[in-house]
Design an enzyme around this catalytic site. Structure first.
Site, mmCIF file in Angstrom:
data_model
loop_
_atom_site.group_PDB
_atom_site.id
_atom_site.type_symbol
_atom_site.label_atom_id
_atom_site.label_comp_id
_atom_site.label_asym_id
_atom_site.label_seq_id
_atom_site.Cartn_x
_atom_site.Cartn_y
_atom_site.Cartn_z
ATOM 1 C CG ASP A 168 -1.509 8.333 2.261
ATOM 2 O OD1 ASP A 168 -0.445 8.873 2.756
ATOM 3 O OD2 ASP A 168 -2.865 8.742 3.215
ATOM 4 C CG ASP B 234 -2.110 1.074 1.232
ATOM 5 O OD1 ASP B 234 -2.492 1.639 0.072
ATOM 6 O OD2 ASP B 234 -1.973 1.789 1.799
#
Length: 354
Positions: A44, A42
């Site tokens: 952010d 992932d």
């Protein structure tokens, strides 16, 4: 372990693709960079926070990459095309190519392409990320129902306003298939938390009474897209969110690493339902580079790295003097996940320094 597109799409049950219920964090005698061939990261909260790289991210990913692990960056944000994300990562000292980035726009475009003939027009509510993803499948983006599209696809973009939402509502109400890239209710910005695509999707849902087909994490289409594009044989999902990253790994039947550089706190982890329980946990991306001790059930509790944890009278307790407080958290997770939700773990977490 998932090895093909067919296997990714099959076997989704109420207990996950593997049919297993995790009762404690797992262990690996090898560093995770050696135990898995691909990290599905992932962005952010894991790799960067807004315009800045998260501490230790660039250095850890460089070591992982040099050791032979493939790095793929997987995001629910459909607004930016992969090349823009790759450029941003490279600017942060994390070299990346567009092919290294997989976003929910790509997963959504694949779903649309499976519903309409090649060359079809598709009404787009979103930005450049969706337009480019549709073009990859030979589909033509349009902005009005008057242009006779055969489907509607919706993804987050700061430019989306009432006119686009209204056009989508007219198209969905007419019976066209509707695919949403993701339904995250919020999105982090430099100024704070703002409405995400899920909020915009809710506007169209309210106007039409129709539910979209959703492509992004934690649902299987996103995991399928990552495996198709990376060719991963032994993937490891790495994320900071239980309800997207970790649940997405659980749905796909693959292992996961939770890092505490984003939204999840140790307290949230202790109350995690089965689909939100990671295989491994670490403070940050340095956890990719190490072996991990497993929490082991012993005498009504769990032990890990010199720590022991157990549940007693509705309270989680911990004792010991291990070198790594995350070993204590692993043991505490075992005690909490086995005993059930709602236990008071505040004192135990404080004793571990959380």
């Amino acid at each position: 372990m998932t090895t093909s597109e067919d296997e990714v799409a099959a076997g989704m049950t109420e207990t996950g693709a593997t049919g297993q219920v995790r009762t404690a964090p797992g262990g690996s005698e090898l560093p995770l960079t050696e135990a898995y061939d691909t990290a599905l990261l992932d962005l952010d909260g894991v790799v960067y926070a807004g315009p800045n790289a998260i501490e230790y991210a660039a250095e850890s990913l460089a070591v992982a990459r040099d050791g032979g692990m493939r790095l793929a960056y997987v995001t629910n944000n459909a607004s930016r095309p992969p090349r823009v994300v790759a450029e941003h990562l490279t600017e942060l000292g994390i070299p990346a190519e567009p092919a290294d980035v997989i976003n929910s726009a790509q997963a959504a475009a694949r779903l649309v392409a499976e519903k309409v003939p090649a060359g079809s027009k598709v009404l787009v509510v979103g930005g450049a990320g969706l337009v480019e993803a549709l073009a990859e499948h030979g589909l033509v983006a349009v902005s009005s129902l008057a242009e006779q599209p055969l489907a509607v696809v919706q993804g987050y973009d700061p430019s989306v306003g009432w006119q686009q939402l209204a056009e989508a509502s007219y198209a969905v109400a007419s019976g066209l298939p509707w695919v949403a890239s993701n339904t995250d209710l919020t999105v982090p910005t430099a100024r704070g938390i703002a409405p995400g695509n899920g909020t915009l999707v809710a506007a169209v849902r309210t106007a039409t009474g129709v539910e979209p087909e959703v492509a992004g994490k934690p649902l299987p289409p996103m995991h399928r897209e990552t495996v198709i594009r990376t060719g991963a044989k032994r993937p490891l999902v790495v994320g900071d969110r239980l309800d997207t990253d970790i649940e997405g790994a659980w749905n796909g039947g693959v292992d996961s690493l939770l890092v505490f550089t984003g939204v999840t706190t140790p307290a949230l982890l202790l109350d995690a339902p089965v689909e939100h329980r990671p295989t491994y946990l670490a403070a940050d991306l340095r956890g990719l580079l190490t072996a991990h001790r497993a929490a082991v059930a012993v005498d009504g509790g769990f032990e890990c790295g010199g720590w022991r944890a157990w549940a007693e009278d509705g309270v989680l307790r911990v004792s010991g003097a291990g070198e790594d407080r995350y070993d204590g958290l692993r043991a505490l997770c075992g005690a909490a996940w086995t005993a059930g939700p709602g236990l008071d773990g505040r004192k135990a977490l404080a004793e571990l320094g959380f």
